[in-house]
Design a protein around this motif. Structure first.
Motif, PDB file in Angstrom:
ATOM      1  N   HIS A 296     -10.534  43.728  94.532  1.00 28.95           N
ATOM      2  CA  HIS A 296      -9.438  44.650  94.614  1.00 28.95           C
ATOM      3  C   HIS A 296      -9.165  45.119  95.996  1.00 28.95           C
ATOM      4  CE1 HIS A 296      -7.267  48.183  94.426  1.00 28.95           C
ATOM      5  NE2 HIS A 296      -6.493  47.571  93.276  1.00 28.95           N
ATOM      6  N   LEU A 297      -8.279  44.814  96.447  1.00 30.94           N
ATOM      7  CA  LEU A 297      -7.929  45.527  97.873  1.00 30.94           C
ATOM      8  C   LEU A 297      -6.868  46.318  97.946  1.00 30.94           C
ATOM      9  CD1 LEU A 297      -8.571  45.316 100.856  1.00 30.94           C
ATOM     10  CD2 LEU A 297      -7.065  43.233 100.991  1.00 30.94           C
TER      11      LEU A 297
ATOM     12  N   GLY B   6     -11.168  48.977 100.928  1.00 27.86           N
ATOM     13  CA  GLY B   6      -9.837  49.595 101.151  1.00 27.86           C
ATOM     14  C   GLY B   6     -10.194  50.767 101.903  1.00 27.86           C
ATOM     15  N   LYS B   7      -9.352  51.492 102.873  1.00 29.39           N
ATOM     16  CA  LYS B   7      -9.655  52.420 103.467  1.00 29.39           C
ATOM     17  C   LYS B   7      -9.698  53.694 102.731  1.00 29.39           C
ATOM     18  CE  LYS B   7      -4.935  53.218 105.297  1.00 29.39           C
ATOM     19  NZ  LYS B   7      -4.087  53.118 106.376  1.00 29.39           N
ATOM     20  N   ASN B   8     -10.271  54.633 103.220  1.00 28.56           N
ATOM     21  CA  ASN B   8     -10.406  56.020 102.531  1.00 28.56           C
ATOM     22  C   ASN B   8     -10.980  55.805 101.176  1.00 28.56           C
ATOM     23  OD1 ASN B   8      -7.424  56.183 103.915  1.00 28.56           O
ATOM     24  ND2 ASN B   8      -9.152  57.739 104.545  1.00 28.56           N
TER      25      ASN B   8
ATOM     26  N   HIS C  45     -17.213  47.122  99.881  1.00 34.47           N
ATOM     27  CA  HIS C  45     -17.263  46.820 101.265  1.00 34.47           C
ATOM     28  C   HIS C  45     -16.471  47.923 101.967  1.00 34.47           C
ATOM     29  CE1 HIS C  45     -18.119  42.424 100.313  1.00 34.47           C
ATOM     30  NE2 HIS C  45     -17.486  42.744  99.285  1.00 34.47           N
ATOM     31  N   GLN C  46     -15.816  48.940 101.376  1.00 36.09           N
ATOM     32  CA  GLN C  46     -15.020  49.970 101.753  1.00 36.09           C
ATOM     33  C   GLN C  46     -13.965  49.335 102.882  1.00 36.09           C
ATOM     34  OE1 GLN C  46     -17.503  53.437 103.158  1.00 36.09           O
ATOM     35  NE2 GLN C  46     -19.249  52.327 102.282  1.00 36.09           N
ATOM     36  N   GLU C  47     -13.505  49.931 103.791  1.00 33.91           N
ATOM     37  CA  GLU C  47     -12.566  49.286 104.859  1.00 33.91           C
ATOM     38  C   GLU C  47     -13.169  48.060 105.636  1.00 33.91           C
ATOM     39  OE1 GLU C  47      -9.293  51.036 108.271  1.00 33.91           O
ATOM     40  OE2 GLU C  47     -11.053  52.222 107.467  1.00 33.91           O
ATOM     41  N   VAL C  48     -12.173  47.187 105.453  1.00 34.57           N
ATOM     42  CA  VAL C  48     -12.504  45.721 106.089  1.00 34.57           C
ATOM     43  C   VAL C  48     -11.557  45.576 107.360  1.00 34.57           C
ATOM     44  CG1 VAL C  48     -13.585  44.858 103.953  1.00 34.57           C
ATOM     45  CG2 VAL C  48     -10.804  44.528 104.475  1.00 34.57           C
ATOM     46  N   GLU C  49     -12.418  44.674 108.158  1.00 39.00           N
ATOM     47  CA  GLU C  49     -11.641  44.396 109.463  1.00 39.00           C
ATOM     48  C   GLU C  49     -10.382  43.501 109.073  1.00 39.00           C
ATOM     49  OE1 GLU C  49     -12.635  42.520 113.838  1.00 39.00           O
ATOM     50  OE2 GLU C  49     -14.264  43.403 112.673  1.00 39.00           O
TER      51      GLU C  49
ATOM     52  N   PHE D 187     -11.078  38.958 103.929  1.00 40.10           N
ATOM     53  CA  PHE D 187     -11.495  39.439 102.881  1.00 40.10           C
ATOM     54  C   PHE D 187     -11.044  38.617 101.456  1.00 40.10           C
ATOM     55  CE2 PHE D 187     -11.428  42.335  99.120  1.00 40.10           C
ATOM     56  CZ  PHE D 187     -12.866  42.736  99.066  1.00 40.10           C
ATOM     57  N   MET D 188      -9.751  38.627 101.451  1.00 37.91           N
ATOM     58  CA  MET D 188      -9.080  37.805 100.394  1.00 37.91           C
ATOM     59  C   MET D 188      -9.441  36.369 100.196  1.00 37.91           C
ATOM     60  SD  MET D 188      -5.117  39.666  99.836  1.00 37.91           S
ATOM     61  CE  MET D 188      -4.742  39.625 101.507  1.00 37.91           C
ATOM     62  N   ASN D 189      -9.451  35.695 101.154  1.00 40.63           N
ATOM     63  CA  ASN D 189      -9.944  34.291 101.254  1.00 40.63           C
ATOM     64  C   ASN D 189     -11.599  34.175 100.915  1.00 40.63           C
ATOM     65  OD1 ASN D 189      -7.944  32.528 101.823  1.00 40.63           O
ATOM     66  ND2 ASN D 189      -7.967  33.272 104.198  1.00 40.63           N
ATOM     67  N   GLU D 190     -12.328  35.145 100.937  1.00 41.47           N
ATOM     68  CA  GLU D 190     -13.670  35.067 100.442  1.00 41.47           C
ATOM     69  C   GLU D 190     -13.768  34.986  99.046  1.00 41.47           C
ATOM     70  OE1 GLU D 190     -17.939  37.008 101.706  1.00 41.47           O
ATOM     71  OE2 GLU D 190     -15.899  37.933 102.491  1.00 41.47           O
ATOM     72  N   PHE D 191     -12.918  35.396  98.331  1.00 45.01           N
ATOM     73  CA  PHE D 191     -13.430  35.865  97.006  1.00 45.01           C
ATOM     74  C   PHE D 191     -12.112  34.797  96.095  1.00 45.01           C
ATOM     75  CE2 PHE D 191     -14.890  39.481  99.005  1.00 45.01           C
ATOM     76  CZ  PHE D 191     -16.292  39.090  99.078  1.00 45.01           C
ATOM     77  N   ASP D 192     -12.414  34.717  94.838  1.00 45.88           N
ATOM     78  CA  ASP D 192     -11.727  33.828  93.845  1.00 45.88           C
ATOM     79  C   ASP D 192     -10.508  34.424  93.241  1.00 45.88           C
ATOM     80  OD1 ASP D 192     -13.790  31.930  94.174  1.00 45.88           O
ATOM     81  OD2 ASP D 192     -14.900  32.628  92.753  1.00 45.88           O
TER      82      ASP D 192
END
Length: 243
Positions: free
Chosen positions: A76-77, A113-115, A131-135, A140-145
């Motif tokens: 979830h992002l 996600g931020k905050n 992962h908290q806030e990602v660059e 990030f989305m490509n890494e998981f299914d």
């Protein structure tokens, strides 16, 4: 009670302001059919057309993956300073994921996600990785299914769902989460509205792993054909010309 009175007052003032605004404009390009219906309900007499939110689909490069049905990853992002996301992740942590983990203890849920509030970070475990806030959202989305969107309240259109579909991801979302997006349940997205439905749909994907590739591929094609900025820009230009 005092807060309720105050919020009702603000709501009425906002509605009056919106009705005043739409009586003075030439046209509205709504981003979803649901929004178009709401404008009509407000008495909009101006030219009204649904032209959805778009993305530059060429910027969304998906990574080809092989799926292991015994080791699927979920994610979830979303920004946690938006209350519907906070509500959704709370439900995901408290009810949805514990139910899924009982049947599939090897599956992992990745949150970003931020905050990100501390209480969600503290809820991390062997099966919930925060992962908290990602660059990079795309990386990030490509890494998981599989993307989970258990929204219980919202409005407008979920940009992250469109982005996930553009990357060829299978999205499991509530009907509210997918509101405003043109989709076909079971073909280019999966709809689940209860804890049991989320578990049942994930069980179905586990038994039919080929559907992960098929639905993801359909989603990617759908976004390219419906939500690409080049197409939407032409629709907007034509809308302005018609005005």
């Amino acid at each position: 009670p005092a807060k309720k009175i105050y919020l009702n007052l603000l709501s009425n003032q906002l509605k009056k302001y919106e009705e005043d605004v739409i009586s003075k404009i030439d046209g509205i390009a709504a981003i979803s059919y649901e929004d178009e219906k709401k404008y009509k309900k407000l008495g909009c007499k101006a030219a009204l057309e649904t032209i959805p939110f778009g993305i530059d689909t060429k910027s969304y490069k998906s990574v080809k993956k092989t799926f292991d049905k015994n080791n699927l990853s979920f994610f979830h992002l979303g920004a946690m300073n938006w209350k519907p996301n906070l509500e959704a992740v709370g439900w995901l942590n408290k009810d949805i994921w514990p139910t899924i983990s009982k049947s599939f203890p090897e599956y992992k849920l990745h949150l970003a996600g931020k905050n990100m509030p501390q209480w969600i970070i503290n809820n991390s475990s062997n099966s919930i990785i925060n992962h908290q806030e990602v660059e990079s959202a795309i990386d990030f989305m490509n890494e998981f299914d599989i993307m989970l969107v258990p929204l219980l309240s919202a409005g407008g259109i979920r940009v992250k769902i469109i982005e996930g579909m553009a990357l060829g991801k299978v999205i499991i979302s509530t009907k509210i989460g997918a509101e405003g997006i043109d989709y076909k349940d079971g073909f280019n997205i999966i709809i689940a509205n209860t804890v049991k439905e989320f578990k049942d749909k994930i069980t179905w994907l586990t038994k039919n792993p080929n559907k992960i590739i098929e639905i993801g591929s359909n989603a990617k094609k759908h976004i390219k054909n419906k939500y690409d900025n080049d197409l939407i820009s032409k629709e907007l230009v034509q809308f302005y010309k018609n005005l």
